[in-house]
Enzyme design. Structure first.
Site, PDB file in Angstrom:
ATOM      1  N   ASP A  34      -2.384  13.257  -4.385  1.00  0.00           N
ATOM      2  CA  ASP A  34      -1.523  13.632  -3.361  1.00  0.00           C
ATOM      3  C   ASP A  34      -1.034  15.237  -3.182  1.00  0.00           C
ATOM      4  OD1 ASP A  34      -1.392  11.032  -2.571  1.00  0.00           O
ATOM      5  OD2 ASP A  34       0.732  10.536  -3.374  1.00  0.00           O
ATOM      6  N   ARG A  71       6.264  10.508   8.055  1.00  0.00           N
ATOM      7  CA  ARG A  71       6.172   9.517   7.157  1.00  0.00           C
ATOM      8  C   ARG A  71       6.672   9.978   5.659  1.00  0.00           C
ATOM      9  NH1 ARG A  71       0.670   6.799   6.390  1.00  0.00           N
ATOM     10  NH2 ARG A  71       1.784   5.851   4.984  1.00  0.00           N
TER      11      ARG A  71
HETATM   12  C1  UD1 Z   1      -0.702   5.145  -4.168  1.00  0.00           C
HETATM   13  C2  UD1 Z   1       0.369   6.082  -3.486  1.00  0.00           C
HETATM   14  C3  UD1 Z   1      -0.484   7.238  -3.078  1.00  0.00           C
HETATM   15  C4  UD1 Z   1      -1.370   8.013  -3.729  1.00  0.00           C
HETATM   16  C5  UD1 Z   1      -2.066   6.938  -5.002  1.00  0.00           C
HETATM   17  C6  UD1 Z   1      -3.137   7.404  -5.814  1.00  0.00           C
HETATM   18  C7  UD1 Z   1       2.218   4.656  -2.941  1.00  0.00           C
HETATM   19  C8  UD1 Z   1       2.810   3.947  -1.823  1.00  0.00           C
HETATM   20  N1  UD1 Z   1       1.272   5.444  -2.649  1.00  0.00           N
HETATM   21  O1  UD1 Z   1      -1.331   4.521  -3.265  1.00  0.00           O
HETATM   22  O2  UD1 Z   1       0.461   7.928  -2.334  1.00  0.00           O
HETATM   23  O3  UD1 Z   1      -2.336   8.662  -3.245  1.00  0.00           O
HETATM   24  O4  UD1 Z   1      -1.341   5.917  -5.323  1.00  0.00           O
HETATM   25  O5  UD1 Z   1      -2.028   8.150  -6.628  1.00  0.00           O
HETATM   26  O6  UD1 Z   1       2.678   4.804  -4.045  1.00  0.00           O
HETATM   27  N2  UD1 Z   1      -8.223   0.502  -5.782  1.00  0.00           N
HETATM   28  C9  UD1 Z   1      -9.025  -0.609  -5.859  1.00  0.00           C
HETATM   29  N3  UD1 Z   1      -8.745  -1.768  -5.727  1.00  0.00           N
HETATM   30  C10 UD1 Z   1      -7.436  -2.276  -5.854  1.00  0.00           C
HETATM   31  C11 UD1 Z   1      -6.308  -0.987  -5.602  1.00  0.00           C
HETATM   32  C12 UD1 Z   1      -7.044   0.110  -5.658  1.00  0.00           C
HETATM   33  O7  UD1 Z   1     -10.197  -0.485  -5.753  1.00  0.00           O
HETATM   34  O8  UD1 Z   1      -6.920  -3.507  -5.679  1.00  0.00           O
HETATM   35  C13 UD1 Z   1      -8.670   1.938  -5.749  1.00  0.00           C
HETATM   36  C14 UD1 Z   1      -8.375   2.611  -4.631  1.00  0.00           C
HETATM   37  O9  UD1 Z   1      -9.529   2.417  -3.484  1.00  0.00           O
HETATM   38  C15 UD1 Z   1      -8.386   4.147  -5.078  1.00  0.00           C
HETATM   39  C16 UD1 Z   1      -7.842   4.010  -6.538  1.00  0.00           C
HETATM   40  O10 UD1 Z   1      -7.985   2.432  -6.642  1.00  0.00           O
HETATM   41  O11 UD1 Z   1      -9.810   4.399  -4.858  1.00  0.00           O
HETATM   42  C17 UD1 Z   1      -6.507   4.391  -6.604  1.00  0.00           C
HETATM   43  O12 UD1 Z   1      -5.815   3.645  -5.494  1.00  0.00           O
HETATM   44  P1  UD1 Z   1      -4.033   3.238  -5.676  1.00  0.00           P
HETATM   45  O13 UD1 Z   1      -3.603   3.806  -7.023  1.00  0.00           O
HETATM   46  O14 UD1 Z   1      -4.069   1.859  -5.619  1.00  0.00           O
HETATM   47  O15 UD1 Z   1      -3.411   3.803  -4.451  1.00  0.00           O
HETATM   48  P2  UD1 Z   1      -2.392   3.187  -3.838  1.00  0.00           P
HETATM   49  O16 UD1 Z   1      -1.302   2.485  -4.839  1.00  0.00           O
HETATM   50  O17 UD1 Z   1      -2.676   2.580  -2.394  1.00  0.00           O
END
Ligand code: UD1
Length: 419
Positions: A306, A398
């Site tokens: 971020d 946002r």
């Molecule tokens: C959260 C943050 C976002 C930040 C991100 C990474 C919030 C509301 N948003 O997003 O601002 O950029 O963490 O620090 O807290 N993934 C999978 N499967 C899943 C879940 C995730 O493959 O079920 C992958 C995603 O595609 C990505 C990675 O894991 O490549 C990390 O994503 P994730 O930490 O889940 O991001 P968010 O929680 O959506």
């Protein structure tokens, strides 16, 4: 419609206060669903994402009041519609955070499947696998995740990737599950810790706080409580980068330097003099041009994705070459094309941006493409010679509370204009 107009070239000077953290308050509001009685959440930032989360809960039947400028009171004892509709989820993926709380408290949840978003595919498979491991029956039908479980049961679950909202969803779900849950490979971001503290205040039994392994003993009931949200480390980081890029000198109060260790290290490498107290950070660039810094994003405690876009703007005007590598999201370089339109020299090769710092950027009309991309355009506009316009600024709203007011307070020439 609104746009932001910036006349660049003013070094930021002065002091501001950080707002509460967006990525902490969203899971905390969602987690209020598991509490019986009323929770009072303090230091809540005024952000579009927070309004969206509040509206989502109100539609479900939650009694929610914004009772003064920064406090929200929430009582989720009478939810009648445990559902997050497509119209809400499409504007804010964090709506998926309602899944774990609804399922564990009410035994049923229907959440629109989040689609792809501007910065990449962002699947939720790990959220679903974890809840299934706790005994939930989940089907995906007509674009909705439909989850049911009379009661969730403790389990041992290893997350194949570190996921922030995935960890949060499973952690919240486990607090009311029967028996012990062990979650491995958890995210350790400060926002996850803040959520954990909130749940513990409500009566949850959680060990391993701040580590990749969380052990949760399910309890029969959690009780609403008072909680103050941590400062927004990404907002703080963004203002520090803006001050560094403009050669300025600022202090940010209500900030926690411990949450920004790697970002502060990179700013020091860029030439900033940084001093900290327990709850403030001061940066002085002494009017110098920044030095280039290489960036490699990875889950906490490494460099946060971020903050990547903001450092691209800083590197764009640094005195040499740098490489910025994005390891979390496959499509998170959309700000680069806009920076190039402002005179930056950047090439993208796969997940790397190779940046040759130039002395000056030039003001230009630009378009925000996602939340943090928009922050990098604001930074570039503050530095650039002449006028920069930023369109599609709903992305900024946002995640940044009164950004133009805070920047004006620091001496920037920035305004919001209707067109
Ligand atoms: C959260 C943050 C976002 C930040 C991100 C990474 C919030 C509301 N948003 O997003 O601002 O950029 O963490 O620090 O807290 N993934 C999978 N499967 C899943 C879940 C995730 O493959 O079920 C992958 C995603 O595609 C990505 C990675 O894991 O490549 C990390 O994503 P994730 O930490 O889940 O991001 P968010 O929680 O959506």
């Amino acid at each position: 419609m609104e746009k932001i107009v910036i006349n660049g070239g003013h070094p930021l000077k002065g002091s501001i206060s950080a707002s509460g953290a967006k990525n902490a308050v969203l899971p905390i509001i969602a987690a209020s669903i598991v509490g019986t009685g009323t929770s009072i959440i303090k230091n809540v930032p005024h952000l579009d994402d927070v309004t969206t989360m509040n509206t989502l809960l109100i539609q479900m039947g939650v009694n929610l009041t914004v009772n003064d400028t920064t406090n929200v009171e929430i009582c989720a004892d009478n939810i009648h519609t445990p559902r997050a509709p497509y119209e809400t989820v499409k504007t804010m993926r964090a709506s998926i955070l309602a899944l774990g709380p609804l399922l564990t408290k009410y035994g049923t949840a229907e959440i629109s499947l989040p689609g792809g978003c501007a910065i990449g595919a962002r699947p939720v498979d790990i959220h679903l696998k974890g809840l299934e491991a706790m005994g939930a029956k989940i089907i995906v039908e007509n674009g909705y995740i439909i989850a049911k479980a009379e009661r969730l049961y403790g389990c041992h679950f290893h997350m194949e990737k570190v996921t922030v909202t995935g960890t949060e969803n499973l952690l919240i779900a486990a607090t009311l599950a029967k028996g012990e849950t062990v979650l491995e490979n958890c995210a350790t971001e400060p926002e996850v810790i803040d959520l954990t503290n909130y749940l513990i205040n409500m009566g949850a039994k959680i060990e391993g706080i701040g580590t990749p392994t969380l052990k949760i003993q399910g309890v029969e009931q959690l009780v609403g409580c008072e909680h103050t949200v941590i400062p927004d480390r990404i907002e703080v980081g963004t203002f520090l980068v803006a001050a560094a890029a403009t050669g300025g000198e600022i202090t940010i109060n209500n900030a926690n330097p411990d949450d920004l260790v790697v970002v502060l290290k990179k700013l020091r490498q860029a030439g900033a003099i940084i001093t900290t107290t327990k709850d403030s950070i001061s940066l002085n660039m002494h009017g110098k041009r920044p030095k280039p810094v290489n960036i490699n994003t990875a889950p906490h405690p490494n460099f946060p994705t971020d903050m990547q876009a903001q450092f691209c703007a800083l590197n764009a005007i640094a005195s040499g070459y740098s490489i910025v590598t994005e390891n979390l999201f496959e499509n998170r370089f959309m700000h680069i094309n806009e920076l190039i339109r402002m005179g930056a020299e950047i090439k993208i090769a796969g997940n790397q941006a190779i940046i040759n710092g130039v002395k000056n950027l030039n003001g230009a009309p630009t378009t925000a493409t996602d939340l943090r991309a928009s922050a990098s355009l604001v930074i570039a506009g503050l530095v650039a010679e002449g006028t920069t316009e930023i369109f599609d600024i709903h992305f900024i709203d946002r995640g940044y509370e009164v950004i133009e007011e805070k920047l004006n307070q620091l001496g920037a020439d920035i305004k919001r204009v209707n067109f």
